[in-house]
Design a protein around this motif. Structure first.
Motif, PDB file in Angstrom:
ATOM      1  N   LEU A 309       5.656  -2.346  -3.059  1.00 29.24           N
ATOM      2  CA  LEU A 309       4.665  -3.309  -3.504  1.00 29.24           C
ATOM      3  C   LEU A 309       3.263  -2.772  -3.603  1.00 29.24           C
ATOM      4  O   LEU A 309       2.942  -1.679  -3.158  1.00 29.24           O
ATOM      5  CB  LEU A 309       4.723  -4.517  -2.569  1.00 29.24           C
ATOM      6  CG  LEU A 309       6.082  -5.179  -2.623  1.00 29.24           C
ATOM      7  CD1 LEU A 309       6.297  -6.089  -1.449  1.00 29.24           C
ATOM      8  CD2 LEU A 309       6.285  -5.925  -3.885  1.00 29.24           C
ATOM      9  N   LEU A 310       2.425  -3.592  -4.222  1.00 32.91           N
ATOM     10  CA  LEU A 310       1.081  -3.169  -4.555  1.00 32.91           C
ATOM     11  C   LEU A 310       0.298  -2.687  -3.350  1.00 32.91           C
ATOM     12  O   LEU A 310      -0.426  -1.708  -3.419  1.00 32.91           O
ATOM     13  CB  LEU A 310       0.351  -4.345  -5.220  1.00 32.91           C
ATOM     14  CG  LEU A 310      -0.812  -3.990  -6.119  1.00 32.91           C
ATOM     15  CD1 LEU A 310      -0.430  -2.924  -7.113  1.00 32.91           C
ATOM     16  CD2 LEU A 310      -1.336  -5.211  -6.815  1.00 32.91           C
ATOM     17  N   GLU A 311       0.484  -3.338  -2.246  1.00 32.55           N
ATOM     18  CA  GLU A 311      -0.255  -2.975  -1.037  1.00 32.55           C
ATOM     19  C   GLU A 311       0.026  -1.524  -0.665  1.00 32.55           C
ATOM     20  O   GLU A 311      -0.893  -0.758  -0.355  1.00 32.55           O
ATOM     21  CB  GLU A 311       0.148  -3.895   0.120  1.00 32.55           C
ATOM     22  CG  GLU A 311      -0.729  -3.723   1.336  1.00 32.55           C
ATOM     23  CD  GLU A 311      -0.279  -4.640   2.472  1.00 32.55           C
ATOM     24  OE1 GLU A 311      -0.577  -4.295   3.609  1.00 32.55           O
ATOM     25  OE2 GLU A 311       0.377  -5.660   2.213  1.00 32.55           O
ATOM     26  N   MET A 312       1.300  -1.142  -0.747  1.00 31.27           N
ATOM     27  CA  MET A 312       1.671   0.232  -0.407  1.00 31.27           C
ATOM     28  C   MET A 312       1.061   1.211  -1.414  1.00 31.27           C
ATOM     29  O   MET A 312       0.572   2.283  -1.048  1.00 31.27           O
ATOM     30  CB  MET A 312       3.187   0.385  -0.388  1.00 31.27           C
ATOM     31  CG  MET A 312       3.627   1.738   0.107  1.00 31.27           C
ATOM     32  SD  MET A 312       5.394   1.835   0.279  1.00 31.27           S
ATOM     33  CE  MET A 312       5.540   3.544   0.769  1.00 31.27           C
ATOM     34  N   CYS A 313       1.074   0.823  -2.701  1.00 27.83           N
ATOM     35  CA  CYS A 313       0.465   1.674  -3.731  1.00 27.83           C
ATOM     36  C   CYS A 313      -1.013   1.911  -3.418  1.00 27.83           C
ATOM     37  O   CYS A 313      -1.506   3.037  -3.474  1.00 27.83           O
ATOM     38  CB  CYS A 313       0.555   1.016  -5.107  1.00 27.83           C
ATOM     39  SG  CYS A 313       2.218   0.764  -5.705  1.00 27.83           S
ATOM     40  N   GLU A 314      -1.695   0.814  -3.084  1.00 27.09           N
ATOM     41  CA  GLU A 314      -3.143   0.920  -2.852  1.00 27.09           C
ATOM     42  C   GLU A 314      -3.456   1.733  -1.596  1.00 27.09           C
ATOM     43  O   GLU A 314      -4.376   2.546  -1.587  1.00 27.09           O
ATOM     44  CB  GLU A 314      -3.748  -0.487  -2.774  1.00 27.09           C
ATOM     45  CG  GLU A 314      -3.813  -1.136  -4.155  1.00 27.09           C
ATOM     46  CD  GLU A 314      -4.118  -2.618  -4.113  1.00 27.09           C
ATOM     47  OE1 GLU A 314      -4.101  -3.200  -3.002  1.00 27.09           O
ATOM     48  OE2 GLU A 314      -4.363  -3.200  -5.182  1.00 27.09           O
ATOM     49  N   LEU A 315      -2.667   1.527  -0.541  1.00 27.17           N
ATOM     50  CA  LEU A 315      -2.857   2.313   0.694  1.00 27.17           C
ATOM     51  C   LEU A 315      -2.635   3.794   0.417  1.00 27.17           C
ATOM     52  O   LEU A 315      -3.380   4.650   0.888  1.00 27.17           O
ATOM     53  CB  LEU A 315      -1.893   1.837   1.785  1.00 27.17           C
ATOM     54  CG  LEU A 315      -2.256   0.536   2.510  1.00 27.17           C
ATOM     55  CD1 LEU A 315      -1.101   0.096   3.389  1.00 27.17           C
ATOM     56  CD2 LEU A 315      -3.519   0.721   3.333  1.00 27.17           C
ATOM     57  N   SER A 316      -1.598   4.083  -0.360  1.00 26.69           N
ATOM     58  CA  SER A 316      -1.269   5.471  -0.685  1.00 26.69           C
ATOM     59  C   SER A 316      -2.376   6.110  -1.516  1.00 26.69           C
ATOM     60  O   SER A 316      -2.752   7.255  -1.300  1.00 26.69           O
ATOM     61  CB  SER A 316       0.048   5.538  -1.459  1.00 26.69           C
ATOM     62  OG  SER A 316       1.078   4.986  -0.680  1.00 26.69           O
ATOM     63  N   GLN A 317      -2.887   5.340  -2.497  1.00 27.27           N
ATOM     64  CA  GLN A 317      -3.979   5.870  -3.319  1.00 27.27           C
ATOM     65  C   GLN A 317      -5.212   6.160  -2.473  1.00 27.27           C
ATOM     66  O   GLN A 317      -5.889   7.164  -2.672  1.00 27.27           O
ATOM     67  CB  GLN A 317      -4.353   4.858  -4.405  1.00 27.27           C
ATOM     68  CG  GLN A 317      -3.334   4.793  -5.528  1.00 27.27           C
ATOM     69  CD  GLN A 317      -3.690   3.683  -6.474  1.00 27.27           C
ATOM     70  OE1 GLN A 317      -4.717   3.738  -7.127  1.00 27.27           O
ATOM     71  NE2 GLN A 317      -2.851   2.669  -6.544  1.00 27.27           N
ATOM     72  N   GLU A 318      -5.477   5.262  -1.527  1.00 23.44           N
ATOM     73  CA  GLU A 318      -6.643   5.443  -0.649  1.00 23.44           C
ATOM     74  C   GLU A 318      -6.492   6.731   0.161  1.00 23.44           C
ATOM     75  O   GLU A 318      -7.406   7.542   0.255  1.00 23.44           O
ATOM     76  CB  GLU A 318      -6.740   4.228   0.285  1.00 23.44           C
ATOM     77  CG  GLU A 318      -8.102   4.048   0.915  1.00 23.44           C
ATOM     78  CD  GLU A 318      -8.141   2.778   1.757  1.00 23.44           C
ATOM     79  OE1 GLU A 318      -8.584   2.884   2.903  1.00 23.44           O
ATOM     80  OE2 GLU A 318      -7.699   1.726   1.284  1.00 23.44           O
ATOM     81  N   LYS A 319      -5.304   6.913   0.712  1.00 20.98           N
ATOM     82  CA  LYS A 319      -5.032   8.095   1.545  1.00 20.98           C
ATOM     83  C   LYS A 319      -5.105   9.370   0.702  1.00 20.98           C
ATOM     84  O   LYS A 319      -5.795  10.324   1.055  1.00 20.98           O
ATOM     85  CB  LYS A 319      -3.638   7.954   2.178  1.00 20.98           C
ATOM     86  CG  LYS A 319      -3.238   9.077   3.119  1.00 20.98           C
ATOM     87  CD  LYS A 319      -1.849   8.779   3.686  1.00 20.98           C
ATOM     88  CE  LYS A 319      -1.272   9.949   4.455  1.00 20.98           C
ATOM     89  NZ  LYS A 319      -1.899  10.182   5.757  1.00 20.98           N
ATOM     90  N   MET A 320      -4.418   9.378  -0.444  1.00 18.77           N
ATOM     91  CA  MET A 320      -4.377  10.577  -1.286  1.00 18.77           C
ATOM     92  C   MET A 320      -5.720  10.802  -1.979  1.00 18.77           C
ATOM     93  O   MET A 320      -6.113  11.933  -2.235  1.00 18.77           O
ATOM     94  CB  MET A 320      -3.256  10.457  -2.316  1.00 18.77           C
ATOM     95  CG  MET A 320      -1.901  10.501  -1.650  1.00 18.77           C
ATOM     96  SD  MET A 320      -0.448  10.355  -2.719  1.00 18.77           S
ATOM     97  CE  MET A 320      -1.040   9.833  -4.255  1.00 18.77           C
ATOM     98  N   GLY A 321      -6.428   9.680  -2.287  1.00 17.72           N
ATOM     99  CA  GLY A 321      -7.701   9.777  -2.987  1.00 17.72           C
ATOM    100  C   GLY A 321      -8.789  10.468  -2.189  1.00 17.72           C
ATOM    101  O   GLY A 321      -9.798  10.892  -2.738  1.00 17.72           O
TER     102      GLY A 321
END
Length: 426
Positions: A309-321
């Protein structure tokens, strides 16, 4: 029946690659090199009711098979045309009801077996390469692939043994499944959504390059091969077997795992796009190589595991970003997944926002005339129009159209559809 070579091409022995296809005349960008009807094909279950089972036409007024009530057709001609293949599934679906659930590969192999029983001559799909000449690479399969093969064979017996007399023996089935897994194609629509699976023997003859000079698109159940670079007489014709977004090591890994060879193309030896694809942020203290590798592993794991879900996508982007730039291919993959989730949840603004971040880096990382770039412009254009951003929508659709006219050909119905969408905005 003698083999008929598609005009302008010939089969030859390619140095270090085995058999291949080469040009005997010049092909300009956008020119049709050859077309190949499917030897055998199957519509994916998810598209039933939206596409004709026989010709894959997308329309709303399809009618269904009166017996199984699962397969849909344009008209009686399409239904008759499909019956030699459909009758196999029709009887099985009626017998099993809701418990009928073979995989798409099993369904395709069942159809190939049926076709081989009634076809003794070389087909129009095999002008250069016979299906039985397909490489199986049985000696290179690991235990996991062997187990999957055995599971498919068991499913074929379970769902079809009562309906196909004299199934091939275990060894022949093992080889056939391996051949289909190495040489099968996924038929996709203009937005690269999955429509079905097929085998196109002549198309399978082309070797792979990460800088291909042709592209394969589909008109119904016919594969069309078009030049995306100028091709001169004597030059080998190369297709790409994989998604070309990723850096060299990833591509090599995927090709070795799925197709059992190590790519030595110019793109793989020069790694010319890797730096841009693996861009990291300009930090005051640059990360160590180990840290970057660790982040790559993390990104791969997340890509493998999620589709959640979107929450996981956003958390992952934050971490990788924190380390990766937005143009880094792993960030782009994450954003693409997030865009998919937004579309599923009907969050049109969110999907548009991700699409805008993705489309420009895609244009840089992918080769010219990439279907991935075209489909992103298409998705974005349709989102803009849905959100009443007419100017941006038309601009995006025109960019998709410029690629599609080369990749699909100017007379393709997908091209006509996009032109119609643009006209409607005037």
């Amino acid at each position: 029946m003698p083999a008929m070579t598609p005009p302008g091409t010939e089969r030859f022995l390619s140095p270090d690659k085995g058999r291949g296809l080469r040009a005997v005349r010049h092909f300009a960008v956008g020119e049709l090199v050859f077309a190949c009807p499917a030897y055998s094909y199957v519509l994916t279950v998810n598209e039933r009711g939206a596409h004709c089972e026989h010709c894959f036409t997308r329309r709303e007024d399809l009618f269904k098979c009166g017996k199984c009530k699962q397969a849909y057709y344009c008209n009686v001609d399409c239904q008759r045309g499909d019956w030699p293949m459909h009758k196999l599934e029709c009887v099985a679906m009626c017998a099993y009801g809701e418990n009928w659930c073979p995989s798409e590969t099993v369904r395709l192999v069942a159809r190939i077996i049926m076709k081989q029983k009634v076809t003794t001559e070389r087909t129009p799909s095999e002008r250069l390469l016979l299906l039985r000449e397909f490489e199986a690479h049985l000696d290179k399969m690991d235990s996991e692939k062997e187990e999957m093969n055995q599971a498919d064979i068991a499913a074929l017996h379970h769902f079809y043994s009562r309906h196909i007399s004299d199934l091939p023996n275990e060894q022949a089935l093992t080889e056939l499944f391996a051949q289909v897994n190495c040489n099968g194609f996924t038929i996709e629509d203009e937005e690269l959504s999955h429509l079905g699976s097929a085998v196109f023997p002549d198309v399978a003859l082309m070797n792979h390059s990460c800088s291909p000079n042709v592209i394969v698109t589909y008109k119904g159940t016919v594969a069309e091969v078009r030049a995306v670079q100028d091709i001169n007489p004597g030059e080998e014709i190369f297709n790409s077997y994989i998604d070309l977004l990723y850096p060299t090591e990833d591509r090599k890994e995927r090709l070795l795992d799925s197709y059992f060879f190590t790519c030595q193309c110019t793109e793989c030896t020069t790694k010319s796009k890797d730096k841009a694809k693996m861009e990291i942020r300009k930090l005051s203290s640059p990360p160590e190589p180990e840290e970057i590798q660790s982040m790559v592993r993390y990104a791969k794991n997340v890509i493998e595991e999620f589709r959640r879900l979107l929450e996981m996508c956003e958390l992952s982007q934050e971490k990788m970003g924190a380390i990766f730039a937005d143009t880094n291919v792993y960030m782009l993959h994450m954003m693409y997944q997030a865009m998919g989730v937004c579309l599923y949840m009907q969050d049109w603004d969110g999907a548009m926002s991700y699409g805008e971040k993705i489309v420009q880096p895609y244009s840089v990382h992918y080769p010219a005339y990439s279907l991935n770039v075209a489909s992103m412009y298409l998705k974005l254009g349709r989102l803009y129009l849905g959100l009443e951003k007419k100017t941006q929508g038309v601009r995006a659709l025109k960019k998709a159209l410029a690629i599609m006219e080369v990749a699909h050909g100017k007379d393709h119905h997908y091209v006509a559809e996009v032109k119609r969408e643009i006209e409607e905005q005037k």
